[in-house]
Design an enzyme around this catalytic site. Structure first.
Site, PDB file in Angstrom:
ATOM      1  CG  ASN A   1      -2.025   2.854 -22.560  1.00 31.56           C
ATOM      2  OD1 ASN A   1      -1.486   2.103 -22.084  1.00 31.56           O
ATOM      3  ND2 ASN A   1      -1.545   4.416 -21.898  1.00 31.56           N
TER       4      ASN A   1
ATOM      5  CG  HIS B   1      -1.780   6.896 -17.708  1.00 34.06           C
ATOM      6  ND1 HIS B   1      -0.567   6.520 -17.763  1.00 34.06           N
ATOM      7  CD2 HIS B   1      -1.877   7.831 -16.921  1.00 34.06           C
ATOM      8  CE1 HIS B   1       0.216   7.476 -17.321  1.00 34.06           C
ATOM      9  NE2 HIS B   1      -0.610   8.182 -16.793  1.00 34.06           N
TER      10      HIS B   1
ATOM     11  CB  SER C   1      -7.528   7.342 -17.839  1.00 30.47           C
ATOM     12  OG  SER C   1      -7.519   8.349 -16.751  1.00 30.47           O
TER      13      SER C   1
ATOM     14  CG  ASP D   1       0.218   8.217 -20.959  1.00 25.68           C
ATOM     15  OD1 ASP D   1       0.030   6.924 -21.651  1.00 25.68           O
ATOM     16  OD2 ASP D   1       1.343   8.181 -20.105  1.00 25.68           O
TER      17      ASP D   1
END
Ligand code: GRF
Length: 225
Positions: free
Chosen positions: A109, A111, A138, A147
């Site tokens: 992911n 972020h 990130s 997250d």
């Protein structure tokens, strides 16, 4: 070596998807983007996918009453394309733990903050409200907690006195467009993995890459702010 099969999940504008497409087209990222899935039929990311000859697929969140059922539909759609790596690039829905577990160590992911600072939404506004001197982006492996998965790479940027939500979004996007293809490239080259909950890069335990501090922001006279 065959290109690494990847599926991208995106909910919005898709500039990070575009960064992956451009790196692929430039020959610097050996991936085959098998599909772009979105929870929103109006996501511009789907248009970008179609323009690049990638299968767009909508899994309309409104047709699933329960979050878990939506996540199952996403996981089933992912399985159809058999990706080695799933990339959440601006995907604004939380996936259920079942779906995350199915892709453990194979789902990353992006972020827009220096995690663990500012998980969740509205990171640029929160950075300004908190008076942070630095901000960033990130990439991390996805775990069931939002997250909070192990960090793969981060880049930081100074917050200056004249920054706004819009200017921070622009700065952070520029970082994201570099770190996402980097992380995907590491995975595609077999350099990146998740072992016992820890990130390994080139076989070594890896703290998040790229954490060198930025210079403190200064005013026009050169004084530290
Ligand atoms: C990015 O800032 C990403 O970190 C966040 O949503 C934004 C998506 O941008 N989760 P885009 O759709 O790739 O342009």
């Amino acid at each position: 070596m065959a290109d690494t099969p990847v599926v991208v999940l995106a909910s919005g504008h898709g500039s990070n998807l575009q960064a992956l497409i451009e790196a692929r087209d430039a020959g610097t990222l050996p991936i085959a983007i098998r599909a772009v899935l979105s929870n929103r039929a109006d996501a511009f990311a789907l248009t970008r996918a179609a323009q690049a000859g990638i299968a767009p697929r909508v899994i309309d969140e409104r047709s699933f009453g329960e979050a878990r059922r939506f996540s199952h539909a996403v996981a089933d759609a992912l399985d159809e394309f058999a990706p080695a790596l799933v990339v959440l690039a601006g995907f604004m829905r939380i996936l259920h733990a079942d779906c995350v577990a199915r892709y453990a160590g194979r789902m990353i992911n992006l972020h827009p903050s220096l995690l663990p600072r500012h998980p969740g939404l509205h990171t640029h506004r929160r950075v300004l409200e908190a008076g942070d001197r630095e901000h960033g982006a990130s990439v991390h492996f996805v775990t069931p907690e939002l997250d909070a998965g192990p960090l793969i790479i981060q880049r930081r940027v100074a917050v200056t006195v004249d920054d706004t939500v819009a200017s921070l979004a622009e700065k952070v996007h520029a970082l994201e467009h570099r770190i996402l293809p980097t992380a995907v490239g590491w995975f595609a080259a077999g350099r990146l993995s998740l072992v016992a909950g820890r990130v390994r890069l080139d076989g070594r335990r890896s703290p998040a890459q790229g954490l060198a501090p930025v210079a403190a922001p200064r005013d026009t006279a050169g004084h530290t702010l």
